[in-house]
Design a protein around this motif. Structure first.
Motif, PDB file in Angstrom:
ATOM      1  N   ARG A  49      -2.261  -0.726  14.395  1.00  0.00           N
ATOM      2  CA  ARG A  49      -2.085  -0.943  13.161  1.00  0.00           C
ATOM      3  C   ARG A  49      -1.989  -2.654  13.130  1.00  0.00           C
ATOM      4  O   ARG A  49      -1.539  -3.159  13.919  1.00  0.00           O
ATOM      5  N   THR A  51      -0.690  -5.802  10.912  1.00  0.00           N
ATOM      6  CA  THR A  51      -0.143  -6.270   9.703  1.00  0.00           C
ATOM      7  C   THR A  51      -0.196  -7.846   9.438  1.00  0.00           C
ATOM      8  O   THR A  51       0.045  -8.542  10.367  1.00  0.00           O
ATOM      9  N   ALA A  59      -2.707  -6.799  -5.041  1.00  0.00           N
ATOM     10  CA  ALA A  59      -3.713  -5.990  -4.141  1.00  0.00           C
ATOM     11  C   ALA A  59      -5.050  -6.322  -4.846  1.00  0.00           C
ATOM     12  O   ALA A  59      -6.140  -6.286  -3.786  1.00  0.00           O
ATOM     13  N   ARG A 112      -6.458   3.477   6.722  1.00  0.00           N
ATOM     14  CA  ARG A 112      -6.025   3.425   5.331  1.00  0.00           C
ATOM     15  C   ARG A 112      -5.405   1.832   5.410  1.00  0.00           C
ATOM     16  O   ARG A 112      -5.240   1.253   6.541  1.00  0.00           O
ATOM     17  N   ALA A 113      -5.097   1.134   3.959  1.00  0.00           N
ATOM     18  CA  ALA A 113      -4.420   0.011   4.006  1.00  0.00           C
ATOM     19  C   ALA A 113      -3.457   0.232   2.825  1.00  0.00           C
ATOM     20  O   ALA A 113      -3.506   0.741   1.805  1.00  0.00           O
ATOM     21  N   ASP A 114      -2.170  -0.518   3.170  1.00  0.00           N
ATOM     22  CA  ASP A 114      -1.232  -0.425   2.164  1.00  0.00           C
ATOM     23  C   ASP A 114      -0.659  -1.972   1.898  1.00  0.00           C
ATOM     24  O   ASP A 114      -0.609  -2.632   2.999  1.00  0.00           O
ATOM     25  N   SER A 116       3.017  -3.984   0.642  1.00  0.00           N
ATOM     26  CA  SER A 116       4.285  -3.647   0.293  1.00  0.00           C
ATOM     27  C   SER A 116       5.083  -4.628   0.858  1.00  0.00           C
ATOM     28  O   SER A 116       5.125  -5.008   1.836  1.00  0.00           O
ATOM     29  N   LEU A 120       0.824  -6.558   4.124  1.00  0.00           N
ATOM     30  CA  LEU A 120      -0.493  -5.673   4.272  1.00  0.00           C
ATOM     31  C   LEU A 120      -0.439  -5.141   5.615  1.00  0.00           C
ATOM     32  O   LEU A 120      -0.892  -5.758   6.285  1.00  0.00           O
ATOM     33  N   THR A 121      -0.684  -3.668   5.624  1.00  0.00           N
ATOM     34  CA  THR A 121      -0.648  -3.075   6.789  1.00  0.00           C
ATOM     35  C   THR A 121      -2.027  -2.261   6.770  1.00  0.00           C
ATOM     36  O   THR A 121      -2.574  -1.664   5.780  1.00  0.00           O
ATOM     37  N   GLU A 123      -4.110   0.596   8.937  1.00  0.00           N
ATOM     38  CA  GLU A 123      -4.215   1.456   9.965  1.00  0.00           C
ATOM     39  C   GLU A 123      -5.470   1.874  10.689  1.00  0.00           C
ATOM     40  O   GLU A 123      -6.519   2.104   9.993  1.00  0.00           O
TER      41      GLU A 123
END
Length: 155
Positions: A49, A51, A59, A112-114, A116, A120-121, A123
């Motif tokens: 991961r 971050t 986004a 994937r990317a998130d 929050s 920004l994380t 994976e």
């Protein structure tokens, strides 16, 4: 890392050109600018991961591009009109454009990317093709091949 000469190693090794190029390029391009700050975690044997702290970015202002052996993350703030500038007494939250590059090992892909809470994380997963996984070859076994991965799972 500066001043370290890899030439003797290049003369005595075969097939490590990419590794030596990565080391030399990283030493040459090492930036003093550490914006945005980031973490790299190893979650499992084949999962990672990355971050990034991207406070203030939405986004749609962040672009993630994955190519072979390269992950590029960039952020571009929308232009603010002349009359829309606030009068800051102190500006401590950086909202400047950025670009971060991460060299990826072979067979590492973005899962994937998130985004929050300003983080920004991304994976990452390493998936080795079946043809490159270790196999046990039977001697005089009429061509029988046993997949070591499934053999371990059965035990």
């Amino acid at each position: 890392m500066r001043g370290f000469d890899l030439t003797p190693y290049r003369r005595t090794t075969v097939g490590f050109d990419r590794l030596f190029d990565l080391i030399e390029n990283n030493a040459r391009l090492q930036q003093a600018d550490n914006y945005p700050p980031y973490n790299i975690e190893r979650l499992d044997e084949d999962r990672y991961r990355v971050t990034l702290a991207v406070a203030g970015f939405k986004a749609d202002e962040i672009d993630i591009t994955a190519q072979q052996n390269l992950l590029q993350i960039s952020g571009r703030k929308a232009e603010v009109a002349e009359g829309d500038h606030a009068k800051f007494l102190h500006l401590g939250i950086a909202n400047r454009n950025f670009e971060r590059r991460f060299e990826l090992a072979d067979f590492v892909r973005v899962d994937r990317a998130d985004l929050s809470d300003g983080l920004l994380t991304v994976e990452l997963v390493r998936e080795i093709p079946d043809a490159m996984k270790p196999r046990k070859i039977a001697i005089n076994g009429k061509g029988e091949v046993i997949d070591l991965k499934s053999d371990k799972d059965a035990a």
